[in-house]
Motif scaffolding. Structure first.
Motif, PDB file in Angstrom:
ATOM      1  N   ALA A  78      -3.163   6.919 -10.667  1.00 21.99           N
ATOM      2  CA  ALA A  78      -2.697   5.588 -10.374  1.00 21.99           C
ATOM      3  C   ALA A  78      -3.849   4.575  -9.656  1.00 21.99           C
ATOM      4  O   ALA A  78      -3.936   3.503  -9.959  1.00 21.99           O
ATOM      5  CB  ALA A  78      -1.391   5.294  -9.680  1.00 21.99           C
ATOM      6  N   LEU A  79      -4.172   5.283  -8.734  1.00 23.89           N
ATOM      7  CA  LEU A  79      -5.085   4.534  -7.785  1.00 23.89           C
ATOM      8  C   LEU A  79      -6.528   4.364  -8.348  1.00 23.89           C
ATOM      9  O   LEU A  79      -7.304   3.111  -8.187  1.00 23.89           O
ATOM     10  CB  LEU A  79      -5.504   5.411  -6.463  1.00 23.89           C
ATOM     11  N   ASN A  80      -6.921   5.536  -9.388  1.00 23.05           N
ATOM     12  CA  ASN A  80      -8.388   5.135 -10.311  1.00 23.05           C
ATOM     13  C   ASN A  80      -9.534   4.854  -9.040  1.00 23.05           C
ATOM     14  O   ASN A  80     -10.360   4.124  -9.704  1.00 23.05           O
ATOM     15  CB  ASN A  80      -8.100   4.197 -11.377  1.00 23.05           C
ATOM     16  N   LEU A  86      12.436   4.074  -4.831  1.00 25.72           N
ATOM     17  CA  LEU A  86      12.521   2.550  -4.665  1.00 25.72           C
ATOM     18  C   LEU A  86      12.184   2.054  -3.183  1.00 25.72           C
ATOM     19  O   LEU A  86      12.017   0.883  -2.946  1.00 25.72           O
ATOM     20  CB  LEU A  86      14.029   2.124  -4.835  1.00 25.72           C
ATOM     21  N   GLU A  87      12.324   3.071  -2.183  1.00 26.16           N
ATOM     22  CA  GLU A  87      12.057   2.753  -0.882  1.00 26.16           C
ATOM     23  C   GLU A  87      10.508   3.151  -0.470  1.00 26.16           C
ATOM     24  O   GLU A  87      10.291   3.076   0.623  1.00 26.16           O
ATOM     25  CB  GLU A  87      12.834   3.491   0.069  1.00 26.16           C
ATOM     26  N   PHE A  88       9.761   3.201  -1.528  1.00 19.49           N
ATOM     27  CA  PHE A  88       8.233   3.386  -1.151  1.00 19.49           C
ATOM     28  C   PHE A  88       7.532   2.318  -0.440  1.00 19.49           C
ATOM     29  O   PHE A  88       7.860   1.148  -0.793  1.00 19.49           O
ATOM     30  CB  PHE A  88       7.552   3.681  -2.676  1.00 19.49           C
ATOM     31  N   ARG A  89       6.664   2.718   0.246  1.00 15.23           N
ATOM     32  CA  ARG A  89       5.911   1.680   1.120  1.00 15.23           C
ATOM     33  C   ARG A  89       4.611   2.221   1.635  1.00 15.23           C
ATOM     34  O   ARG A  89       4.574   3.632   1.767  1.00 15.23           O
ATOM     35  CB  ARG A  89       6.734   1.110   2.172  1.00 15.23           C
ATOM     36  N   ILE A  90       3.725   1.358   1.892  1.00 16.57           N
ATOM     37  CA  ILE A  90       2.308   2.125   2.550  1.00 16.57           C
ATOM     38  C   ILE A  90       2.798   1.697   3.854  1.00 16.57           C
ATOM     39  O   ILE A  90       2.828   0.702   4.238  1.00 16.57           O
ATOM     40  CB  ILE A  90       1.188   1.354   1.756  1.00 16.57           C
ATOM     41  N   VAL A  91       2.517   2.742   4.731  1.00 12.70           N
ATOM     42  CA  VAL A  91       2.776   2.696   6.171  1.00 12.70           C
ATOM     43  C   VAL A  91       1.682   2.000   7.072  1.00 12.70           C
ATOM     44  O   VAL A  91       1.942   1.172   7.834  1.00 12.70           O
ATOM     45  CB  VAL A  91       2.963   4.003   6.603  1.00 12.70           C
ATOM     46  N   THR A 139       3.719   0.577  -8.645  1.00 15.69           N
ATOM     47  CA  THR A 139       4.190   0.826  -9.812  1.00 15.69           C
ATOM     48  C   THR A 139       4.482   2.015 -10.309  1.00 15.69           C
ATOM     49  O   THR A 139       5.775   2.274 -10.754  1.00 15.69           O
ATOM     50  CB  THR A 139       3.372   0.263 -10.947  1.00 15.69           C
ATOM     51  N   TYR A 140       3.519   2.854  -9.857  1.00 15.81           N
ATOM     52  CA  TYR A 140       3.740   4.433 -10.226  1.00 15.81           C
ATOM     53  C   TYR A 140       4.843   4.859  -9.534  1.00 15.81           C
ATOM     54  O   TYR A 140       5.880   5.383 -10.159  1.00 15.81           O
ATOM     55  CB  TYR A 140       2.485   5.044  -9.718  1.00 15.81           C
ATOM     56  N   ALA A 199     -11.289  -5.804  -4.549  1.00 15.50           N
ATOM     57  CA  ALA A 199     -10.336  -6.498  -5.464  1.00 15.50           C
ATOM     58  C   ALA A 199      -9.869  -5.123  -6.156  1.00 15.50           C
ATOM     59  O   ALA A 199      -8.863  -5.210  -6.611  1.00 15.50           O
ATOM     60  CB  ALA A 199     -11.270  -7.280  -6.389  1.00 15.50           C
ATOM     61  N   GLN A 200     -10.905  -4.171  -6.340  1.00 14.54           N
ATOM     62  CA  GLN A 200     -10.166  -3.189  -7.160  1.00 14.54           C
ATOM     63  C   GLN A 200      -9.133  -2.255  -6.479  1.00 14.54           C
ATOM     64  O   GLN A 200      -8.283  -1.604  -6.761  1.00 14.54           O
ATOM     65  CB  GLN A 200     -11.488  -2.137  -7.574  1.00 14.54           C
ATOM     66  N   LEU A 201      -9.470  -2.212  -5.028  1.00 16.49           N
ATOM     67  CA  LEU A 201      -8.595  -1.375  -4.129  1.00 16.49           C
ATOM     68  C   LEU A 201      -7.316  -2.233  -4.141  1.00 16.49           C
ATOM     69  O   LEU A 201      -6.431  -1.460  -4.288  1.00 16.49           O
ATOM     70  CB  LEU A 201      -9.043  -1.429  -2.611  1.00 16.49           C
ATOM     71  N   GLU A 202      -7.395  -3.524  -3.745  1.00 14.43           N
ATOM     72  CA  GLU A 202      -6.051  -4.326  -4.104  1.00 14.43           C
ATOM     73  C   GLU A 202      -5.327  -4.006  -5.393  1.00 14.43           C
ATOM     74  O   GLU A 202      -3.998  -3.852  -5.674  1.00 14.43           O
ATOM     75  CB  GLU A 202      -6.544  -5.805  -3.972  1.00 14.43           C
ATOM     76  N   ASN A 203      -6.009  -4.026  -6.454  1.00 13.90           N
ATOM     77  CA  ASN A 203      -5.404  -3.502  -7.858  1.00 13.90           C
ATOM     78  C   ASN A 203      -4.796  -2.027  -7.783  1.00 13.90           C
ATOM     79  O   ASN A 203      -3.805  -2.040  -8.350  1.00 13.90           O
ATOM     80  CB  ASN A 203      -6.273  -3.803  -8.988  1.00 13.90           C
ATOM     81  N   SER A 204      -5.512  -1.379  -7.140  1.00 15.16           N
ATOM     82  CA  SER A 204      -5.211   0.014  -7.127  1.00 15.16           C
ATOM     83  C   SER A 204      -4.036   0.221  -6.524  1.00 15.16           C
ATOM     84  O   SER A 204      -3.088   1.071  -6.729  1.00 15.16           O
ATOM     85  CB  SER A 204      -6.249   0.933  -6.683  1.00 15.16           C
ATOM     86  N   LEU A 205      -3.651  -0.558  -5.216  1.00 17.71           N
ATOM     87  CA  LEU A 205      -2.560  -0.414  -4.377  1.00 17.71           C
ATOM     88  C   LEU A 205      -1.487  -0.961  -5.288  1.00 17.71           C
ATOM     89  O   LEU A 205      -0.237  -0.517  -4.964  1.00 17.71           O
ATOM     90  CB  LEU A 205      -2.766  -1.193  -3.147  1.00 17.71           C
ATOM     91  N   ALA A 206      -1.594  -1.858  -6.040  1.00 16.09           N
ATOM     92  CA  ALA A 206      -0.488  -2.607  -6.965  1.00 16.09           C
ATOM     93  C   ALA A 206      -0.024  -1.314  -7.940  1.00 16.09           C
ATOM     94  O   ALA A 206       1.235  -1.121  -8.236  1.00 16.09           O
ATOM     95  CB  ALA A 206      -0.888  -3.987  -7.466  1.00 16.09           C
ATOM     96  N   GLU A 207      -1.084  -0.803  -8.664  1.00 12.26           N
ATOM     97  CA  GLU A 207      -0.580   0.290  -9.550  1.00 12.26           C
ATOM     98  C   GLU A 207      -0.021   1.421  -8.729  1.00 12.26           C
ATOM     99  O   GLU A 207       0.655   2.151  -9.458  1.00 12.26           O
ATOM    100  CB  GLU A 207      -2.116   0.822 -10.065  1.00 12.26           C
TER     101      GLU A 207
END
Length: 200
Positions: free
Chosen positions: A152-154, A183-188, A175-176, A164-172
Protein backbone atom coordinates in the motif's frame (compact mmCIF):
# COMPACT_ATOMS: atom_id res chain seq x y z
CA UNK A 1 -13.04 49.19 -10.78
CA UNK A 2 -13.52 49.08 -14.56
CA UNK A 3 -10.09 50.65 -15.06
CA UNK A 4 -8.50 48.11 -12.70
CA UNK A 5 -10.19 45.18 -14.45
CA UNK A 6 -9.06 46.49 -17.83
CA UNK A 7 -5.49 46.92 -16.54
CA UNK A 8 -5.58 43.36 -15.20
CA UNK A 9 -6.80 42.08 -18.58
CA UNK A 10 -3.92 43.72 -20.43
CA UNK A 11 -1.35 42.55 -17.87
CA UNK A 12 -2.59 38.96 -18.26
CA UNK A 13 -2.26 39.25 -22.03
CA UNK A 14 1.38 40.34 -21.90
CA UNK A 15 1.02 44.14 -21.85
CA UNK A 16 2.74 44.99 -18.53
CA UNK A 17 3.04 48.70 -19.37
CA UNK A 18 -0.60 49.24 -20.31
CA UNK A 19 -1.98 52.46 -18.89
CA UNK A 20 -5.68 53.10 -18.24
CA UNK A 21 -6.76 56.66 -17.48
CA UNK A 22 -10.37 57.61 -16.88
CA UNK A 23 -12.49 60.64 -16.21
CA UNK A 24 -16.17 61.47 -15.82
CA UNK A 25 -18.34 64.31 -17.03
CA UNK A 26 -21.94 65.10 -16.32
CA UNK A 27 -24.17 66.51 -19.06
CA UNK A 28 -27.91 67.03 -18.65
CA UNK A 29 -28.17 64.70 -15.65
CA UNK A 30 -26.25 61.99 -17.50
CA UNK A 31 -22.89 60.73 -16.33
CA UNK A 32 -20.34 59.96 -19.06
CA UNK A 33 -17.34 57.78 -18.26
CA UNK A 34 -14.28 57.89 -20.54
CA UNK A 35 -11.56 55.23 -20.45
CA UNK A 36 -8.37 56.19 -22.26
CA UNK A 37 -6.27 53.13 -23.03
CA UNK A 38 -2.58 53.12 -23.88
CA UNK A 39 -1.80 49.43 -24.47
CA UNK A 40 1.96 49.84 -24.65
CA UNK A 41 4.05 47.16 -26.35
CA UNK A 42 3.26 43.46 -26.25
CA UNK A 43 6.16 42.07 -24.22
CA UNK A 44 7.87 38.75 -24.95
CA UNK A 45 10.40 36.86 -22.85
CA UNK A 46 13.70 37.14 -24.73
CA UNK A 47 16.20 36.34 -21.98
CA UNK A 48 16.07 33.74 -19.19
CA UNK A 49 18.97 32.96 -16.87
CA UNK A 50 19.21 30.61 -13.89
CA UNK A 51 22.01 31.15 -11.40
CA UNK A 52 22.93 29.45 -8.12
CA UNK A 53 23.97 25.94 -7.19
CA UNK A 54 22.43 22.97 -8.98
CA UNK A 55 23.59 19.59 -10.28
CA UNK A 56 21.75 19.56 -13.59
CA UNK A 57 22.26 21.96 -16.47
CA UNK A 58 20.71 25.41 -16.70
CA UNK A 59 19.08 24.23 -19.95
CA UNK A 60 17.38 21.36 -18.09
CA UNK A 61 15.87 23.69 -15.51
CA UNK A 62 14.88 26.29 -18.10
CA UNK A 63 12.97 23.63 -20.05
CA UNK A 64 11.41 22.26 -16.85
CA UNK A 65 10.32 25.80 -15.88
CA UNK A 66 8.49 26.27 -19.18
CA UNK A 67 6.98 22.79 -18.91
CA UNK A 68 5.47 23.78 -15.55
CA UNK A 69 4.37 27.26 -16.69
CA UNK A 70 1.08 28.49 -18.11
CA UNK A 71 0.42 28.16 -21.84
CA UNK A 72 1.04 31.88 -22.35
CA UNK A 73 4.43 31.82 -20.62
CA UNK A 74 5.28 28.71 -22.67
CA UNK A 75 4.65 30.94 -25.70
CA UNK A 76 7.21 33.35 -24.18
CA UNK A 77 4.57 35.95 -23.29
CA UNK A 78 5.75 38.09 -20.37
CA UNK A 79 3.20 37.77 -17.55
CA UNK A 80 4.77 38.47 -14.17
CA UNK A 81 2.20 36.61 -12.02
CA UNK A 82 2.37 33.51 -14.24
CA UNK A 83 6.17 33.57 -14.10
CA UNK A 84 6.08 33.60 -10.28
CA UNK A 85 3.60 30.68 -10.26
CA UNK A 86 5.88 28.70 -12.60
CA UNK A 87 8.81 29.32 -10.22
CA UNK A 88 6.74 27.93 -7.31
CA UNK A 89 5.82 24.90 -9.45
CA UNK A 90 9.52 24.34 -10.16
CA UNK A 91 10.25 24.38 -6.43
CA UNK A 92 7.48 21.81 -5.78
CA UNK A 93 8.91 19.66 -8.59
CA UNK A 94 12.35 19.75 -6.92
CA UNK A 95 10.91 18.82 -3.52
CA UNK A 96 9.15 15.86 -5.12
CA UNK A 97 12.45 14.79 -6.67
CA UNK A 98 14.06 14.51 -3.24
CA UNK A 99 15.54 18.02 -3.05
CA UNK A 100 13.50 18.79 0.06
CA UNK A 101 15.69 21.75 1.06
CA UNK A 102 15.64 23.38 -2.38
CA UNK A 103 15.13 27.15 -2.50
CA UNK A 104 14.36 29.67 -5.18
CA UNK A 105 15.65 32.70 -3.34
CA UNK A 106 14.99 35.23 -6.08
CA UNK A 107 12.66 35.62 -9.05
CA UNK A 108 13.65 38.77 -10.92
CA UNK A 109 11.46 39.89 -13.82
CA UNK A 110 12.08 43.08 -15.77
CA UNK A 111 11.61 44.72 -19.13
CA UNK A 112 14.27 46.46 -21.20
CA UNK A 113 14.25 50.22 -20.59
CA UNK A 114 15.05 50.96 -24.21
CA UNK A 115 12.66 48.37 -25.63
CA UNK A 116 9.65 47.61 -23.40
CA UNK A 117 8.67 44.73 -25.69
CA UNK A 118 11.67 42.71 -24.44
CA UNK A 119 11.27 40.95 -21.09
CA UNK A 120 13.75 38.93 -19.04
CA UNK A 121 13.66 36.44 -16.17
CA UNK A 122 16.41 35.65 -13.69
CA UNK A 123 16.02 32.82 -11.14
CA UNK A 124 18.37 32.12 -8.27
CA UNK A 125 18.12 28.41 -7.53
CA UNK A 126 19.77 26.56 -4.66
CA UNK A 127 19.14 22.87 -5.28
CA UNK A 128 20.56 21.43 -2.04
CA UNK A 129 21.21 17.74 -1.50
CA UNK A 130 18.99 15.11 -3.05
CA UNK A 131 17.67 12.86 -0.31
CA UNK A 132 17.12 9.13 -0.69
CA UNK A 133 15.26 6.73 1.55
CA UNK A 134 17.67 4.39 3.31
CA UNK A 135 15.15 2.33 5.25
CA UNK A 136 11.44 2.01 5.96
CA UNK A 137 10.39 0.65 9.36
CA UNK A 138 6.91 -0.25 10.62
CA UNK A 139 6.03 -0.22 14.30
CA UNK A 140 2.72 -1.65 15.47
CA UNK A 141 1.95 -3.56 12.26
CA UNK A 142 0.91 -7.17 12.78
CA UNK A 143 2.73 -9.91 10.89
CA UNK A 144 -0.31 -10.68 8.72
CA UNK A 145 -0.50 -7.08 7.50
CA UNK A 146 3.18 -6.41 6.82
CA UNK A 147 3.10 -7.36 3.14
CA UNK A 148 -0.16 -5.50 2.52
CA UNK A 149 1.13 -2.37 4.28
CA UNK A 150 4.38 -2.43 2.30
CA UNK A 151 2.43 -2.80 -0.94
CA UNK A 152 0.00 0.00 0.00
CA UNK A 153 2.82 2.40 0.83
CA UNK A 154 4.66 1.63 -2.43
CA UNK A 155 7.93 3.07 -1.08
CA UNK A 156 11.28 1.38 -1.31
CA UNK A 157 14.80 2.03 0.00
CA UNK A 158 17.17 3.94 -2.30
CA UNK A 159 14.38 5.81 -4.09
CA UNK A 160 14.39 9.61 -4.02
CA UNK A 161 12.40 11.04 -1.13
CA UNK A 162 9.25 12.63 -2.58
CA UNK A 163 7.12 14.42 -0.01
CA UNK A 164 4.10 14.35 -2.33
CA UNK A 165 4.47 10.61 -2.88
CA UNK A 166 4.82 10.08 0.86
CA UNK A 167 1.57 11.98 1.45
CA UNK A 168 -0.22 9.88 -1.18
CA UNK A 169 1.25 6.70 0.30
CA UNK A 170 -0.08 7.52 3.76
CA UNK A 171 -3.55 8.06 2.24
CA UNK A 172 -3.26 4.66 0.53
CA UNK A 173 -2.25 3.13 3.87
CA UNK A 174 -5.37 4.52 5.51
CA UNK A 175 -7.53 3.11 2.67
CA UNK A 176 -5.84 -0.29 3.05
CA UNK A 177 -6.68 -0.51 6.75
CA UNK A 178 -10.23 0.78 6.33
CA UNK A 179 -10.89 -1.83 3.63
CA UNK A 180 -9.64 -4.48 6.06
CA UNK A 181 -12.11 -3.31 8.71
CA UNK A 182 -9.65 -1.46 10.98
CA UNK A 183 -11.96 1.50 11.61
CA UNK A 184 -9.84 2.86 14.49
CA UNK A 185 -6.62 2.84 12.49
CA UNK A 186 -4.40 5.87 12.98
CA UNK A 187 -0.77 6.88 12.51
CA UNK A 188 0.53 7.57 15.99
CA UNK A 189 3.57 9.72 15.20
CA UNK A 190 2.80 13.21 13.85
CA UNK A 191 3.63 14.03 10.23
CA UNK A 192 6.86 15.88 11.08
CA UNK A 193 8.21 12.79 12.89
CA UNK A 194 7.58 10.29 10.09
CA UNK A 195 10.86 11.20 8.37
CA UNK A 196 14.12 11.14 10.32
CA UNK A 197 17.04 12.91 8.64
CA UNK A 198 20.62 11.77 9.23
CA UNK A 199 22.85 14.29 11.03
CA UNK A 200 25.14 14.76 8.03
Amino acid sequence: ELAEELKKFYTNEGYPHASILYYETKINNRLYLYLNVDEGPHTKIVDFTIIGQFSRSEKFYREKFYELASAKVQDKIYIKDDIEVAAKNLLIYLQNEGFVNAKISRVLTRTDRDDLGRGSISLQLEEGLQLKLTSIEFNGVSEKNKDGVAKALNLRPEQNLSLAQLENSLAELKTYYQNKGYLEFRIVNPAQDIITYSEN
